[in-house]
Design a protein around this motif. Structure first.
Motif, PDB file in Angstrom:
ATOM      1  N   HIS A 253       0.873  -1.184   0.000  1.00 12.87           N
ATOM      2  CA  HIS A 253       0.000   0.000   0.000  1.00 12.87           C
ATOM      3  C   HIS A 253       0.905   1.227   0.000  1.00 12.87           C
ATOM      4  N   PRO A 254       0.641   2.191  -0.875  1.00  9.70           N
ATOM      5  CA  PRO A 254       1.516   3.370  -0.923  1.00  9.70           C
ATOM      6  C   PRO A 254       1.294   4.336   0.238  1.00  9.70           C
ATOM      7  N   GLY A 255       0.250   4.125   1.023  1.00 12.70           N
ATOM      8  CA  GLY A 255      -0.050   5.018   2.133  1.00 12.70           C
ATOM      9  C   GLY A 255      -0.548   6.364   1.649  1.00 12.70           C
ATOM     10  N   PRO A 256      -1.180   7.132   2.496  1.00 14.21           N
ATOM     11  CA  PRO A 256      -1.666   6.717   3.817  1.00 14.21           C
ATOM     12  C   PRO A 256      -2.896   5.813   3.699  1.00 14.21           C
ATOM     13  N   ILE A 257      -2.979   4.857   4.595  1.00 13.14           N
ATOM     14  CA  ILE A 257      -4.049   3.855   4.520  1.00 13.14           C
ATOM     15  C   ILE A 257      -5.340   4.415   5.122  1.00 13.14           C
ATOM     16  N   ASN A 258      -6.441   4.183   4.447  1.00 14.93           N
ATOM     17  CA  ASN A 258      -7.750   4.363   5.100  1.00 14.93           C
ATOM     18  C   ASN A 258      -8.052   3.023   5.763  1.00 14.93           C
ATOM     19  N   ARG A 259      -7.655   2.873   6.974  1.00 16.16           N
ATOM     20  CA  ARG A 259      -7.870   1.582   7.635  1.00 16.16           C
ATOM     21  C   ARG A 259      -9.357   1.281   7.703  1.00 16.16           C
ATOM     22  N   GLY A 260      -9.711   0.059   7.344  1.00 14.92           N
ATOM     23  CA  GLY A 260     -11.116  -0.323   7.385  1.00 14.92           C
ATOM     24  C   GLY A 260     -11.871   0.037   6.115  1.00 14.92           C
ATOM     25  N   VAL A 261     -11.231   0.749   5.207  1.00 18.22           N
ATOM     26  CA  VAL A 261     -11.902   1.039   3.931  1.00 18.22           C
ATOM     27  C   VAL A 261     -11.302   0.127   2.860  1.00 18.22           C
ATOM     28  N   GLU A 262     -10.125   0.493   2.334  1.00 16.13           N
ATOM     29  CA  GLU A 262      -9.545  -0.390   1.319  1.00 16.13           C
ATOM     30  C   GLU A 262      -8.722  -1.519   1.932  1.00 16.13           C
ATOM     31  N   LEU A 263      -8.317  -1.333   3.165  1.00 17.45           N
ATOM     32  CA  LEU A 263      -7.449  -2.334   3.796  1.00 17.45           C
ATOM     33  C   LEU A 263      -7.782  -2.414   5.283  1.00 17.45           C
ATOM     34  N   ASN A 264      -7.970  -3.659   5.763  1.00 20.50           N
ATOM     35  CA  ASN A 264      -8.223  -3.825   7.186  1.00 20.50           C
ATOM     36  C   ASN A 264      -6.900  -3.897   7.943  1.00 20.50           C
ATOM     37  N   SER A 265      -6.954  -3.508   9.188  1.00 21.20           N
ATOM     38  CA  SER A 265      -5.744  -3.521  10.005  1.00 21.20           C
ATOM     39  C   SER A 265      -5.143  -4.917  10.110  1.00 21.20           C
ATOM     40  N   ASP A 266      -6.014  -5.945  10.132  1.00 24.36           N
ATOM     41  CA  ASP A 266      -5.474  -7.304  10.288  1.00 24.36           C
ATOM     42  C   ASP A 266      -4.592  -7.712   9.101  1.00 24.36           C
ATOM     43  N   VAL A 267      -4.764  -7.038   7.961  1.00 24.96           N
ATOM     44  CA  VAL A 267      -3.891  -7.318   6.815  1.00 24.96           C
ATOM     45  C   VAL A 267      -2.723  -6.318   6.781  1.00 24.96           C
ATOM     46  N   ALA A 268      -3.050  -5.043   7.007  1.00 30.52           N
ATOM     47  CA  ALA A 268      -2.013  -4.000   6.944  1.00 30.52           C
ATOM     48  C   ALA A 268      -0.866  -4.305   7.908  1.00 30.52           C
ATOM     49  N   ASP A 269      -1.222  -4.818   9.074  1.00 32.34           N
ATOM     50  CA  ASP A 269      -0.198  -5.093  10.081  1.00 32.34           C
ATOM     51  C   ASP A 269       0.179  -6.577  10.110  1.00 32.34           C
ATOM     52  N   GLY A 270      -0.325  -7.326   9.166  1.00 34.88           N
ATOM     53  CA  GLY A 270      -0.121  -8.779   9.184  1.00 34.88           C
ATOM     54  C   GLY A 270       1.167  -9.207   8.505  1.00 34.88           C
ATOM     55  N   PRO A 271       1.406 -10.501   8.477  1.00 36.16           N
ATOM     56  CA  PRO A 271       2.661 -11.030   7.957  1.00 36.16           C
ATOM     57  C   PRO A 271       2.851 -10.876   6.441  1.00 36.16           C
ATOM     58  N   HIS A 272       1.735 -10.742   5.706  1.00 36.93           N
ATOM     59  CA  HIS A 272       1.876 -10.599   4.246  1.00 36.93           C
ATOM     60  C   HIS A 272       2.308  -9.196   3.844  1.00 36.93           C
ATOM     61  N   SER A 273       2.118  -8.265   4.750  1.00 32.15           N
ATOM     62  CA  SER A 273       2.300  -6.860   4.397  1.00 32.15           C
ATOM     63  C   SER A 273       3.774  -6.465   4.345  1.00 32.15           C
ATOM     64  N   ILE A 274       4.164  -5.742   3.273  1.00 32.32           N
ATOM     65  CA  ILE A 274       5.525  -5.174   3.231  1.00 32.32           C
ATOM     66  C   ILE A 274       5.435  -3.639   3.202  1.00 32.32           C
ATOM     67  N   ILE A 275       4.353  -3.137   3.779  1.00 36.47           N
ATOM     68  CA  ILE A 275       4.076  -1.696   3.702  1.00 36.47           C
ATOM     69  C   ILE A 275       5.204  -0.870   4.342  1.00 36.47           C
ATOM     70  N   LEU A 276       5.730  -1.333   5.477  1.00 38.85           N
ATOM     71  CA  LEU A 276       6.790  -0.552   6.122  1.00 38.85           C
ATOM     72  C   LEU A 276       8.128  -0.702   5.401  1.00 38.85           C
ATOM     73  N   ASN A 277       8.328  -1.859   4.748  1.00 40.57           N
ATOM     74  CA  ASN A 277       9.537  -2.010   3.928  1.00 40.57           C
ATOM     75  C   ASN A 277       9.502  -1.007   2.777  1.00 40.57           C
ATOM     76  N   GLN A 278       8.285  -0.791   2.215  1.00 41.95           N
ATOM     77  CA  GLN A 278       8.148   0.197   1.139  1.00 41.95           C
ATOM     78  C   GLN A 278       8.635   1.564   1.612  1.00 41.95           C
ATOM     79  N   VAL A 279       8.225   1.921   2.836  1.00 42.84           N
ATOM     80  CA  VAL A 279       8.600   3.237   3.357  1.00 42.84           C
ATOM     81  C   VAL A 279      10.117   3.313   3.513  1.00 42.84           C
TER      82      VAL A 279
END
Lengths: 419, 307
Positions: free
Chosen positions: B263-289
């Motif tokens: 996700h390029p951020g900023p995330i609308n949590r609960g809209v396009e992405l749920n927190s359980d995925v954004a913060d989950g093991p599949h996510s590389i969102i912070l690596n992107q940053v």
């Protein structure tokens, strides 16, 4: 005043050279040099085999004056028209004030007197071209409105369009409509297609034009009267009008000269001079428009001259105004099409055909006629730049280019304008 | 030394696959630098960079500024979100003013499509496009592709689904160009009104069912729903969007494989992405940053050395 024009020829008879004698604004002699009347002429122009035709007519140009003199004045518009070979120019009503009343018409007619160009102000069909209240069409007609149009804007309200057509039909008045659906074009910057997708620019779908033409044709069918669609730009628009003509509806149309050459690919560099309305379309639309010209579906070619000052054009793409100046470059654009369409036919689309649509006298270049003619050289090369451009504005992508096809001059009555 | 083929980074459209590879290799080196105790190198000493943001930005601006400082460049910042609505002289005049202070590079974000291209015709400095309207956001696409390369070893041959508002997204467009240049397959997915009608002319697949898109892809890049960039109503409600296009853990658990979530951020949590995925093991969102800083260092460094 006697003027001799030596060594001219017609585009359909290139081997037949002749001279013209113009006396006090009328053609007194047309024939070979050897039989030219023995008299002293005040001036003789040796035109060395240049071509001559009936004076050209532009059905769609925007003037800045009154209101936007920083874009174009009547003086600069008429000068530019002459340089472009036009002796008649229809001026859109989108000035400030809008051409709403007989005094507004008179302003143009008076100020263009003796310039060598006749300006035909198009009267607004609705007050201030807002598409709501009808203008006083009977009175405007009686005072010289050659046709009615909201100019840059379409008459979008179906009920108003219906009433305008009905009202005009009573005196055989002509409505010139730039048909497009403003909501489908909302915030649009360019033609919607592959290029707009690549550039991330909001598109103006062909659909916006076609839906409006379809609807307008139905209204015309119901109301009667006659309508001229100006600046059609898509392949489907050509076929819609072709069908309507076949059916016998009283409909004519034109295309902007540059729409026959340029496509949306030209916008790849974000050059705002290519930002025009209707937008530049695709290669296949261009082909269909050219075919429409040949088939006679498209009656006329217009400049769609729209001056924009540098502060309105030299901007980020989305902030820049729409429009291109073009009166001076139409002929070179037609010459560029010569391989696909004969110049003879192309010239009819800027002389005979618009004259028919507007009800102007047909010029046959015969003895006894008032002189109304354009002299041109399709092979001459000229440079279109800041020096040769006579418009107040500079919004043309052709500026700075060498162009083929040059206008040598015009004659309108006693006004001789030969370079 | 290898060089970029351009002296500006206006868009991915305008650079080559070789340029991208060079940026990646340079970013590899800078990423190593960023993991040292002393994270600063003198590469851009005496170079002055202006960050000009005519549109709001938090992380892109921060990321650029950090990259510039890590390269020892001198940095000036200018932000104004309301200037963008005024007419164009604001852009040229503002930038001219800044340049008369002898600035070497300009990093610009602007709400108008083509604004950096316009600027590149007006001024001498190198220009980095930090986002122009709905057109391109090249450094985001570079860091996204770089993050895929880091996670999966290579970008070529991978299937990437871009999910969300494709119509208004400069991230989507730059990602499409970058991923295709690197040999990946791209699919776009979202409500039909948020997908440009002629998107297939860019050679991408189109899918409107998010489950099918997830089943197809190796990587799902979830875009922010850009309510602020929509001038017209394109879909009925955020509620309906999140019900039918929102990505949650349950959706992912139904797949027979593991996919990477970006996700390029900023995330609308609960809209396009749920927190359980954004913060989950599949996510590389912070690596992107994190990669964003290395990529931007590489871009600035390489542009500064183009002769």
């Amino acid at each position: 005043m006697k003027i001799r024009l030596r060594d001219l020829r017609l585009i359909d008879k290139p081997n037949d050279f002749f001279d013209l004698l113009i006396e006090d604004g009328y053609i007194r002699y047309k024939g070979p040099s050897s039989k030219f009347p023995k008299l002293n002429c005040d001036r003789t122009y040796d035109l060395k085999g240049n071509f001559v035709s009936a004076g050209w007519v532009d059905m769609r140009a925007l003037c800045g004056e009154p209101g936007y003199e920083h874009k174009e004045t009547i003086a600069s518009l008429t000068e530019t028209a002459k340089k472009g070979g036009f002796t008649h120019v229809c001026v859109m009503p989108n000035t400030k004030p809008v051409i709403n009343q007989k005094s507004d018409l008179q302003y143009f007619i008076k100020k263009s007197q003796d310039t060598g160009v006749i300006l035909h102000p198009l009267a607004a069909a609705t007050i201030d071209t807002k598409g709501e209240d009808l203008s006083e069409m009977l009175d405007l007609h009686a005072h010289g409105a050659i046709a009615f149009s909201d100019g840059l804007h379409p008459v979008h309200n179906a009920d108003r369009l219906l009433k305008i057509l009905q009202y005009l039909s009573k005196f055989d008045g002509l409505l010139i409509n730039h048909s497009h659906d403003p909501l489908l074009n909302l915030f649009g910057m360019m033609h919607e297609g592959e290029i707009s997708t690549r550039l991330g620019l909001k598109g103006m779908p062909s659909l916006a034009e076609e839906v409006a033409i379809m609807r307008d044709l139905e209204l015309l069918r119901y109301a009667g009267g006659k309508m001229h669609f100006t600046c059609i730009s898509t392949a489907r628009s050509v076929s819609l009008i072709k069908e309507a003509k076949k059916e016998g509806l009283n409909v004519t149309c034109d295309v902007a000269a540059y729409h026959l050459l340029l496509t949306d690919h030209d916008l790849m560099s974000f050059d705002t001079n290519y930002k025009v309305n209707p937008p530049l379309r695709t290669e296949s639309d261009v082909k269909a428009l050219i075919k429409g010209l040949k088939d006679g579906v498209i009656d006329a070619i217009v400049s769609n001259h729209q001056p924009v000052n540098v502060e309105g054009k030299d901007l980020e793409f989305d902030l820049a105004d729409f429009g291109m100046i073009n009166l001076q470059t139409v002929f070179s654009q037609l010459v560029a099409l010569e391989k696909q369409v004969s110049l003879e036919l192309l010239l009819k689309k800027i002389s005979e055909e618009p004259r028919k649509i507007l009800g102007l006298p047909i010029v046959n270049l015969l003895e006894g006629e008032m002189a109304d003619l354009t002299i041109f050289d399709p092979t001459a090369i000229w440079r279109y730049d800041q020096n040769s451009n006579t418009s107040v504005s500079e919004n043309s992508p052709f500026l700075g280019q060498e162009l083929k096809g040059k206008v040598t001059g015009t004659v309108l009555g006693t006004k001789i304008n030969i370079n | 030394m290898q060089q970029l083929s351009t002296r500006h980074l206006l868009g991915i459209k305008d650079i080559t696959a070789e340029d991208i590879q060079l940026i990646f290799e340079t970013a590899d080196n800078f990423k190593e630098v960023l993991n040292r105790p002393i994270k600063k190198v003198p590469s851009l000493r005496d170079i002055t960079i202006a960050n000009i943001f005519f549109e709001n930005s938090t992380r892109t601006k921060l990321s650029f500024e950090l990259a510039e400082k890590r390269l020892s460049a001198d940095v000036v910042n200018f932000s104004s979100s309301n200037s963008s609505v005024k007419k164009g002289e604001t852009l040229v005049d503002t930038v001219n003013n800044i340049l008369s202070m002898k600035v070497d590079m300009v990093v610009m974000r602007h709400s108008s499509v083509g604004a950096p291209h316009y600027l590149s015709r007006k001024i001498q400095a190198n220009i980095v496009n930090a986002g122009d309207g709905t057109h391109e956001h090249p450094t985001q696409a570079l860091l996204d592709a770089f993050s895929i390369r880091e996670k999966l070893g290579d970008v070529a041959g991978k299937k990437v689904a871009i999910i969300g508002d494709i119509l208004h997204s400069r991230v989507a467009l730059s990602n499409i160009f970058a991923l295709q240049k690197l040999g990946a397959e791209v699919m776009v997915c979202g409500p039909i009104t948020l997908i440009p009608k002629y998107i297939t002319s860019l050679g991408v697949r189109v899918e409107h069912d998010v489950r099918k898109a997830l089943a197809w892809c190796d990587v799902a890049n979830i875009l922010r729903i850009q309510l602020e960039r929509q001038q017209i109503k394109y879909f009925p409600s955020l509620r309906e969007y999140s019900l039918y296009y929102g990505i949650n853990k349950k959706l992912l658990s139904q797949l027979d494989k593991e996919i990477v979530i970006m996700h390029p951020g900023p995330i609308n949590r609960g809209v396009e992405l749920n927190s359980d995925v954004a913060d989950g093991p599949h996510s590389i969102i912070l690596n992107q940053v994190e990669n964003g800083v290395a990529i931007r260092m590489a871009v600035l460094y390489l542009l500064a050395s183009v002769k």
